[in-house]
Design an enzyme around this catalytic site. Structure first.
Site, PDB file in Angstrom:
ATOM      1  NE  ARG A 199      -2.934   0.397   3.341  1.00 45.99           N
ATOM      2  CZ  ARG A 199      -2.245   0.598   4.478  1.00 45.99           C
ATOM      3  NH1 ARG A 199      -1.516   1.685   4.644  1.00 45.99           N
ATOM      4  NH2 ARG A 199      -2.297  -0.302   5.444  1.00 45.99           N
ATOM      5  CE1 TYR A 230     -18.259   9.933 -15.802  1.00 46.44           C
ATOM      6  CE2 TYR A 230     -16.945   9.934 -13.795  1.00 46.44           C
ATOM      7  CZ  TYR A 230     -17.821   9.293 -14.662  1.00 46.44           C
ATOM      8  OH  TYR A 230     -18.241   8.025 -14.387  1.00 46.44           O
ATOM      9  CE  LYS A 238     -13.110   6.865 -18.947  1.00 44.66           C
ATOM     10  NZ  LYS A 238     -13.030   6.915 -17.540  1.00 44.66           N
ATOM     11  CG  ASP A 291     -10.126  15.059 -15.070  1.00 40.47           C
ATOM     12  OD1 ASP A 291      -9.461  14.511 -15.967  1.00 40.47           O
ATOM     13  OD2 ASP A 291     -11.084  14.503 -14.503  1.00 40.47           O
TER      14      ASP A 291
END
Ligand code: P1T
Length: 390
Positions: A51, A103, A201, A176
């Site tokens: 992690r 979005y 994407k 973004d």
């Protein structure tokens, strides 16, 4: 700006990656391990628990930091996990200014999660009008959030001007960069502080991973993000990090092909009788075409357009295409079509959606890298079938 782009073809293949020190493997191995052995308590080889850090994820994070001209990158289990962790930087009760065309999932995160869990206050504005930005700034404003090109209306915002307005107020600027990718534009080079990606994407490019990336400009921010990434724990798995790294290797080639096809398709749609208006930054008819030309290397693979018809016609069209698969998401090598009002932006209330232009006849295409003529023929036959319901 544009001269820097030349070395990106090399960076996408090599940045953050060196042959594996133990075996010489040329490709970064998938370090499928949750933990790492220690010689003595606290004495290890740089990794203790996956992690906090994993060599495969590290390679992707370093690669993205280099591609975006930042000092450090952070990889997450999704674009929204990345967005959420960046918002954790702001603390409780912060005020942020966001673009009103974002979005739908980001809007939902702001409105239905962060407003409740972190008492976040959000003012939505149209960044095409910078007076709206100047008026929205308050003493307690902590951050500016923009997408450019925006999802789904493909508006272009002036990153340099926004950063210049924010700087004297010490407001964090966050972009973004999912639709553009660092191949088309590098927000940090325009003065922004943080870049966020849905790596699901274009970065990955093959529609087989959900992932997110954050890149920051300063070491101070890097330290804070490193703490938050480990503390919250929404990290990307080593296998998915490997896939995104592999996808990035062809980013330049893919973005060129996406942009070329999208331009041809936008031109085709613009002259079609069943199409009311096309939104593509590469078209001269686009409101911010000259800004897009100055700010971006090319115009990308996303094309939106308003059909001449109602919701039923729009549904019929999206059901009729054969190569363009009816699906959410974008940025893969295959072409996709979707209806934002019902699909990706359904979480935005209808009155707000309609006010911004996300109406029932708005179609969004993610143009893939198939043959352009085949794609055009597919859209043409879909537009003909649509006539049957109008
Ligand atoms: O889906 P995820 O990886 O969590 O990324 C969220 C996200 C963030 N930012 C932008 C600009 C996005 O487009 C997305 C996800 N978008 C879609 C799934 C879509 O079809 O628009």
């Amino acid at each position: 700006m544009k001269s820097d782009q030349q070395k990106i073809s090399t960076q996408v293949i090599h940045a953050g990656q060196a042959p594996d020190p133990t075996t010489g493997a040329v490709m970064t191995p998938i370090y499928a391990t949750s933990t790492f052995v220690q010689k003595s308590p606290g004495v290890h080889q740089g990794y203790e628990y996956s992690r906090s850090g994993n060599p495969t994820r590290d390679a992707l994070e370093k690669c993205m930091a280099e591609l975006e001209d930042g000092v450090a990158g952070f990889a997450y289990a999704s674009g929204l996990a990345a967005t959420s962790n960046v918002l954790d930087l702001l603390g409780g009760g912060a005020h942020i200014i966001s673009g009103n065309d974002i979005y739908g999932g980001t809007y939902r995160l702001l409105e239905q999660v962060k407003k409740v869990s972190a008492a976040l206050e959000v003012t939505y504005i149209d960044f095409q009008d910078l007076d709206q930005l100047r008026e929205a700034i308050r003493p307690e404003t902590k951050a500016i959030w923009v997408e450019t090109p925006t999802n789904p209306l493909l508006q272009i915002y002036d990153l340099e001007k926004i950063a210049a307005i924010a700087r004297p107020h010490k407001i964090l600027t966050i972009c973004d960069n999912t639709f553009a990718t660092p191949y088309l534009q590098k927000p940090l080079a325009f003065g922004f502080d943080i870049v966020v990606h849905s790596a699901t994407k274009y970065l990955n490019g093959h529609s087989d991973v959900v992932a997110g990336i954050v890149v920051v400009k300063t070491l101070e921010m890097a330290e804070k993000m490193k703490f938050l990434q480990n503390a919250v724990g929404s990290i990307l798995s080593p296998f998915d990090a490997f896939l995104v790294l592999r996808g990035i290797k062809t980013l330049v080639l893919r973005m060129r092909a996406h942009s070329e096809n999208a331009m041809k398709i936008a031109r085709f749609l613009e002259q079609h009788d069943n199409v009311k208006h096309v939104l593509y930054p590469g078209l001269k008819s686009h409101k911010q075409h000259s800004l897009a030309k100055a700010q971006m290397l090319d115009f990308g693979g996303m094309v939106s357009f308003y059909l001449r018809g109602d919701l039923d016609a729009a549904k019929k069209f999206t059901e009729s295409t054969r190569l363009f698969a009816l699906a959410e998401s974008l940025g893969g090598v295959e072409s996709l079509v979707e209806l934002p009002a019902i699909m990706t932006h359904a979480s935005i209330p209808a009155n707000i959606r309609n006010q911004y232009g996300i109406s029932d006849n708005l179609i969004r295409l993610s143009v893939g890298i198939e043959d352009a003529d085949d794609l055009i023929n597919d859209l043409d036959q879909g537009l003909k079938q649509m006539n049957e319901v109008t």
